[in-house]
Motif scaffolding. Structure first.
Motif, mmCIF file in Angstrom:
data_model
loop_
_atom_site.group_PDB
_atom_site.id
_atom_site.type_symbol
_atom_site.label_atom_id
_atom_site.label_comp_id
_atom_site.label_asym_id
_atom_site.label_seq_id
_atom_site.Cartn_x
_atom_site.Cartn_y
_atom_site.Cartn_z
ATOM 1 N N TYR A 194 29.085 -40.418 -6.806
ATOM 2 C CA TYR A 194 29.235 -38.982 -6.684
ATOM 3 C C TYR A 194 29.545 -38.577 -5.241
ATOM 4 O O TYR A 194 29.272 -39.320 -4.301
ATOM 5 N N ARG A 195 30.083 -37.361 -5.120
ATOM 6 C CA ARG A 195 30.078 -36.709 -3.815
ATOM 7 C C ARG A 195 29.632 -35.257 -4.029
ATOM 8 O O ARG A 195 29.956 -34.632 -5.041
ATOM 9 N N PHE A 196 28.882 -34.774 -3.048
ATOM 10 C CA PHE A 196 28.435 -33.388 -3.040
ATOM 11 C C PHE A 196 29.123 -32.681 -1.884
ATOM 12 O O PHE A 196 29.082 -33.156 -0.733
ATOM 13 N N LEU A 197 29.790 -31.574 -2.182
ATOM 14 C CA LEU A 197 30.495 -30.783 -1.176
ATOM 15 C C LEU A 197 29.696 -29.502 -0.941
ATOM 16 O O LEU A 197 29.794 -28.557 -1.743
ATOM 17 N N PRO A 198 28.893 -29.453 0.129
ATOM 18 C CA PRO A 198 28.103 -28.236 0.376
ATOM 19 C C PRO A 198 29.010 -27.028 0.605
ATOM 20 O O PRO A 198 30.090 -27.143 1.208
ATOM 21 N N THR A 199 28.563 -25.877 0.135
ATOM 22 C CA THR A 199 29.305 -24.645 0.400
ATOM 23 C C THR A 199 29.448 -24.433 1.897
ATOM 24 O O THR A 199 30.516 -24.046 2.392
ATOM 25 N N THR A 200 28.380 -24.711 2.635
ATOM 26 C CA THR A 200 28.373 -24.660 4.101
ATOM 27 C C THR A 200 27.856 -25.997 4.610
ATOM 28 O O THR A 200 26.764 -26.426 4.214
ATOM 29 N N LEU A 204 22.371 -27.639 2.268
ATOM 30 C CA LEU A 204 22.477 -28.312 0.977
ATOM 31 C C LEU A 204 21.963 -27.472 -0.187
ATOM 32 O O LEU A 204 21.754 -27.988 -1.282
ATOM 33 N N SER A 205 21.799 -26.187 0.042
ATOM 34 C CA SER A 205 21.259 -25.324 -1.007
ATOM 35 C C SER A 205 22.260 -25.024 -2.108
ATOM 36 O O SER A 205 21.880 -24.690 -3.230
ATOM 37 N N SER A 206 23.556 -25.137 -1.814
ATOM 38 C CA SER A 206 24.574 -24.883 -2.830
ATOM 39 C C SER A 206 25.813 -25.704 -2.515
ATOM 40 O O SER A 206 26.036 -26.116 -1.371
ATOM 41 N N GLY A 207 26.617 -25.947 -3.559
ATOM 42 C CA GLY A 207 27.831 -26.710 -3.373
ATOM 43 C C GLY A 207 28.354 -27.234 -4.701
ATOM 44 O O GLY A 207 27.897 -26.821 -5.774
ATOM 45 N N THR A 208 29.296 -28.179 -4.631
ATOM 46 C CA THR A 208 29.961 -28.726 -5.809
ATOM 47 C C THR A 208 29.658 -30.212 -5.918
ATOM 48 O O THR A 208 29.813 -30.961 -4.954
ATOM 49 N N LEU A 209 29.239 -30.655 -7.104
ATOM 50 C CA LEU A 209 28.987 -32.070 -7.373
ATOM 51 C C LEU A 209 30.179 -32.646 -8.130
ATOM 52 O O LEU A 209 30.639 -32.063 -9.112
ATOM 53 N N GLN A 210 30.669 -33.807 -7.666
ATOM 54 C CA GLN A 210 31.822 -34.453 -8.288
ATOM 55 C C GLN A 210 31.554 -35.934 -8.504
ATOM 56 O O GLN A 210 30.655 -36.508 -7.885
ATOM 57 N N VAL A 211 32.338 -36.553 -9.397
ATOM 58 C CA VAL A 211 32.279 -37.999 -9.617
ATOM 59 C C VAL A 211 33.662 -38.592 -9.409
ATOM 60 O O VAL A 211 34.684 -37.921 -9.575
#
Length: 382
Positions: A194-200, A204-211
């Motif tokens: 996975y990768r997590f793309l934080p909004t900021t 790490l409170s919000s963002g997009t999770l991808q595989v």
């Protein structure tokens, strides 16, 4: 086979020594093969039962259930990292027990004297691996179904649960400041990367999770697919994206210079992602090693050094930390004797790169209460 780029290291920030985030690239063929290590053969076991190359020494810095600097060290020490602390440093270490879990820390001064020990995360479950962040935080990951990631502070401020990073059987994490992404491994036989793309970036409170999406081959190109429901219920995160590439038991993870390396224990492989080119391939496969038998089995935690070497710890095997060098040689760096019921965990270097910390999770007893945390000092190449 596409040639791969290996490590030459610098730290990600003023505090974290997760060697190798502004690295010079050296082209090499893959996968790594058997050969002599850069430090020569292992010597007979020392008083701590550790075989090391000539010129290296070891000491025990903590034992599970015993006092260190007035603090009782946790059971089953697992993933860890080192953070700079003035002229000294802090080593953080997960506890892979359930219930209880959490993270403890050891503080060292500039002379490597232990000056403190304390808890930085409590009442979590099976905290296995994790990753050091450029903003001087340690991500501690729960290796359970619907597990969480916790953002912890090596100096002891309150930890924060980060559900936006997905709920699954987490293993390791690594930060990529170039693409402002956090990569995550999943410890199941049909797991994803996975990768997590934080909004900021840094929050790490919000963002997009991808595989990763790719074919079934051991090399090729990849893309990323967004996970619609990071909560993983009722459908597991790994089963939400069509074409997600499966990896057999994701374990350790290390990022450096547009490249991520991660291990899969189910097939004893080290994988390499070229993040700039969006390609992947094998950096090591125990079934492809020659001549002789593979020195590295039971692949687990992984870290990098300032010389460009990759250090891979064994879960089982013959209790070694093996080094994969920039010229594609794999060889044992150290071997722990008399602890066949254990595994090696949490390898991490100090800011100067002359001390390596790691643990034997179950020590000589084979029980989680028998964990031992070590320091190795010597002429590490730079």
């Amino acid at each position: 086979m596409q040639r791969r780029n290996f490590l030459r290291a610098a730290a990600i920030g003023a505090g974290v020594t997760a060697f190798g985030n502004t690295l010079t690239r050296t082209a090499m063929a893959a996968p790594a093969q058997n050969g002599p290590g850069p430090y020569g053969p292992l010597q007979p076991a020392n008083a701590n039962g550790i075989q090391l190359p000539a010129g290296f020494t070891s000491r025990v810095v903590a034992r599970s259930g015993q006092q260190v600097a007035g603090y009782t060290w946790h059971n089953a020490p697992d993933g860890g990292a080192v953070f700079a602390d003035g002229g000294g440093w802090i080593y953080v270490s997960n506890s892979e027990i359930n219930p209880g879990g959490g993270v403890s820390a050891l503080r060292f001064d500039a002379d490597a004297t232990i000056t403190g020990a304390y808890r930085i995360l409590a009442n979590t479950r099976l905290n296995c691996a994790g990753g050091a962040m450029p903003w001087n935080k340690w991500l501690s990951c729960e290796e359970i179904d619907l597990g969480f990631v916790y953002e912890t502070d090596p100096w002891g401020a309150a930890a924060v649960q980060r559900p936006a990073m997905g709920r699954f059987k987490h293993e390791a994490a690594a930060a990529d400041p170039v693409r402002r992404a956090i990569y995550l491994t999943e410890d199941v036989p049909d797991g994803c990367l996975y990768r997590f793309l934080p909004t900021t970036w840094g929050d790490l409170s919000s963002g997009t999770l991808q595989v990763i999406r790719a074919g079934t081959a051991t090399s090729g190109s990849f893309t990323w697919g967004t996970v619609p429901d990071p909560d993983g219920s009722p459908t597991a995160t790994r089963n939400q994206v069509s074409g997600a590439k499966r990896f057999n038991g994701g374990e350790g993870l290390h990022y450096a210079n547009d490249t991520a390396w991660f291990t899969t224990k189910g097939d004893n492989r080290v994988w390499q992602l070229n993040l700039a080119a969006s390609t992947y391939e094998l950096a090591y496969d125990d079934s492809l090693v020659s001549p002789g038998t593979a020195p590295l089995t039971g692949v687990d935690n992984v870290t990098g050094s300032s010389s460009g070497d990759l250090y891979v710890a064994e879960d089982g095997g013959n209790m070694e930390i093996c080094v994969i060098t920039p010229n594609d040689i794999v060889a044992p760096f150290l071997r722990v004797t008399g602890q066949s019921g254990s595994e090696i965990t949490g390898p991490a270097f100090t800011p100067a790169g002359n001390r390596l910390y790691f643990s034997s999770q179950r020590g000589t007893s084979g029980s989680s209460s028998g964990g031992i945390t070590y320091e190795v000092t010597g002429p590490f190449r730079s």
